[in-house]
Design an enzyme around this catalytic site. Structure first.
Site, PDB file in Angstrom:
ATOM      1  N   ASN A  11     -45.814  30.607  23.417  1.00 22.70           N
ATOM      2  CA  ASN A  11     -47.097  30.127  23.870  1.00 22.70           C
ATOM      3  C   ASN A  11     -46.662  30.373  25.300  1.00 22.70           C
ATOM      4  OD1 ASN A  11     -49.179  28.907  24.982  1.00 22.70           O
ATOM      5  ND2 ASN A  11     -48.552  26.886  24.385  1.00 22.70           N
ATOM      6  N   TRP A  12     -47.121  31.401  25.935  1.00 20.77           N
ATOM      7  CA  TRP A  12     -46.945  31.784  27.346  1.00 20.77           C
ATOM      8  C   TRP A  12     -47.718  30.863  28.239  1.00 20.77           C
ATOM      9  CZ3 TRP A  12     -47.286  37.853  27.453  1.00 20.77           C
ATOM     10  CH2 TRP A  12     -46.338  38.554  26.676  1.00 20.77           C
ATOM     11  N   LYS A  13     -48.860  30.239  27.738  1.00 22.80           N
ATOM     12  CA  LYS A  13     -49.572  29.244  28.456  1.00 22.80           C
ATOM     13  C   LYS A  13     -50.015  30.358  29.874  1.00 22.80           C
ATOM     14  CE  LYS A  13     -46.894  25.211  27.336  1.00 22.80           C
ATOM     15  NZ  LYS A  13     -46.572  23.889  27.481  1.00 22.80           N
ATOM     16  N   HIS A 103     -54.229  22.457  21.594  1.00 23.66           N
ATOM     17  CA  HIS A 103     -53.006  22.128  22.437  1.00 23.66           C
ATOM     18  C   HIS A 103     -53.235  20.923  23.136  1.00 23.66           C
ATOM     19  CE1 HIS A 103     -49.453  22.685  24.959  1.00 23.66           C
ATOM     20  NE2 HIS A 103     -48.955  23.304  23.938  1.00 23.66           N
ATOM     21  N   GLU A 105     -52.536  20.396  25.969  1.00 20.33           N
ATOM     22  CA  GLU A 105     -52.870  20.504  27.324  1.00 20.33           C
ATOM     23  C   GLU A 105     -54.424  20.738  27.385  1.00 20.33           C
ATOM     24  OE1 GLU A 105     -50.133  23.528  28.238  1.00 20.33           O
ATOM     25  OE2 GLU A 105     -48.586  22.279  28.128  1.00 20.33           O
ATOM     26  N   GLU A 173     -46.430  18.744  17.556  1.00 21.85           N
ATOM     27  CA  GLU A 173     -45.883  18.820  19.052  1.00 21.85           C
ATOM     28  C   GLU A 173     -45.980  17.524  19.728  1.00 21.85           C
ATOM     29  OE1 GLU A 173     -45.646  22.918  20.869  1.00 21.85           O
ATOM     30  OE2 GLU A 173     -47.889  22.277  21.369  1.00 21.85           O
ATOM     31  N   GLY A 179     -42.419  20.302  27.498  1.00 19.80           N
ATOM     32  CA  GLY A 179     -41.978  20.723  28.758  1.00 19.80           C
ATOM     33  C   GLY A 179     -40.871  19.682  29.489  1.00 19.80           C
ATOM     34  N   SER A 219     -39.873  21.367  23.697  1.00 17.37           N
ATOM     35  CA  SER A 219     -38.717  21.644  24.242  1.00 17.37           C
ATOM     36  C   SER A 219     -37.556  22.358  23.313  1.00 17.37           C
ATOM     37  CB  SER A 219     -38.089  20.271  24.685  1.00 17.37           C
ATOM     38  OG  SER A 219     -38.845  19.731  25.818  1.00 17.37           O
ATOM     39  N   GLY A 240     -42.934  27.000  24.365  1.00 15.13           N
ATOM     40  CA  GLY A 240     -43.437  27.091  25.612  1.00 15.13           C
ATOM     41  C   GLY A 240     -42.579  27.659  26.468  1.00 15.13           C
ATOM     42  N   GLY A 241     -42.015  26.816  27.246  1.00 22.85           N
ATOM     43  CA  GLY A 241     -40.994  27.406  28.354  1.00 22.85           C
ATOM     44  C   GLY A 241     -39.738  28.426  27.949  1.00 22.85           C
TER      45      GLY A 241
HETATM   46  P1  PGA Z   1     -42.273  23.632  25.587  1.00 24.60           P
HETATM   47  O1  PGA Z   1     -43.719  23.681  25.292  1.00 24.60           O
HETATM   48  O2  PGA Z   1     -41.324  24.621  24.764  1.00 24.60           O
HETATM   49  O3  PGA Z   1     -42.071  24.181  27.141  1.00 24.60           O
HETATM   50  O4  PGA Z   1     -42.053  22.305  25.639  1.00 24.60           O
HETATM   51  C1  PGA Z   1     -44.361  23.704  24.018  1.00 24.60           C
HETATM   52  C2  PGA Z   1     -45.592  24.019  23.771  1.00 24.60           C
HETATM   53  O5  PGA Z   1     -46.228  23.549  24.966  1.00 24.60           O
HETATM   54  O6  PGA Z   1     -46.335  24.682  23.004  1.00 24.60           O
END
Ligand code: PGA
Length: 261
Positions: A11-13, A103, A105, A173, A179, A219, A240-241
């Protein structure tokens, strides 16, 4: 019992414009090729911003890279006066296989509730897209209700409204793990993923529960992916990251080399 093909989803956001996206996908492909890892036993999918999808599609299809790709959101509507929204129909035309829905966010920053997330899930299914339905508890929820109550409730709300044989992916999640560098323990991820699988069995069917991939996200890194993948109800990861670093992401994809059965 069916074997579920693991899914590693990046997930590149809101990162990478379309030029960087193309260079980045190429780099993942070369890194896996150098490591002689063919993405057959593991399904790899990237989730770029909308403006990158056409470029990523062209590269993946013309070079037969074998990766899937999807969008990070979609409109609950198919067309019409919805300024700024993107229809599932358009995503399907770009051969997106997946779309992330709900998600945390989006739940937080765009006030998306279970009703909207259900409508988006239905829109995805209407257009042959596989929804990646995200659920998870905040640290407050964790203190008050434990780990599984909130994600179970979020999933139940969506599944009450879709057909029993729907192809979906669920991503557990924990919001506090996203993050933060502080992942859930594999045992906690397993407990919640097992509870989510029971919800699928009750709300849809035991067969659908058996075939549905449930991902852990929050994470995930190359250093901890193997410990999650050893758990019986964890079928992959939403990353994500760590999905923004091609070498790190390629290492995560190669987790079978580090999982001792
Ligand atoms: P993260 O994000 O791996 O940076 O914790 C995961 C996500 O939001 O899908």
């Amino acid at each position: 019992m069916l074997t579920r093909r693991p899914l590693i989803a990046g997930n590149w956001k809101m990162n990478f414009d379309h030029l960087r996206a193309v260079a980045f996908v190429q780099k993942i492909a070369w890194t896996l090729k150098d490591a002689k890892f063919a993405p057959t036993e593991v399904e790899v999918s990237v989730f770029p911003p909308f403006t990158d999808i056409r470029s990523v599609q062209t590269l993946i299809e013309s070079d037969s890279l074998g990766f899937a790709f999807g969008a990070q959101d979609l409109s609950p509507f198919d067309d019409g006066a919805h300024t700024g929204d993107v229809s599932g129909e358009f995503l399907a035309k770009l051969n997106c296989r997946y779309v992330i829905i709900g998600h945390s966010e989006r739940r937080q920053n765009h006030h998306e509730d279970d009703e909207l997330i259900t409508a988006k899930t239905k829109a995805a299914l209407r257009h042959g897209l596989v929804p990646v339905i995200c659920v998870g508890e905040t640290s407050d929820d964790l203190d008050k209700f434990g780990a599984s109550a909130v994600p179970v409730g979020q999933l139940r709300a969506v599944l009450a409204e879709i057909p029993a044989d729907s192809e979906i992916v669920v991503a557990y999640e924990p919001v506090w793990a996203i993050g933060s560098g502080q992942a859930a323990t594999p045992a906690q991820a397993q407990d919640v993923c097992a509870a989510l699988r029971s919800v699928i069995a009750e709300s849809l069917s035991p067969e659908t529960a058996d075939s549905t991939r449930i991902l852990y996200g929050g994470s995930v890194k190359s250093g901890n992916i193997a410990s999650f993948m050893r758990e019986k109800d964890v079928d992959g990861a939403l990353v994500g990251g760590a999905s923004l670093d091609a070498e790190e992401f390629a290492k995560i994809v190669q987790f079978p080399r580090h999982v001792i059965a």
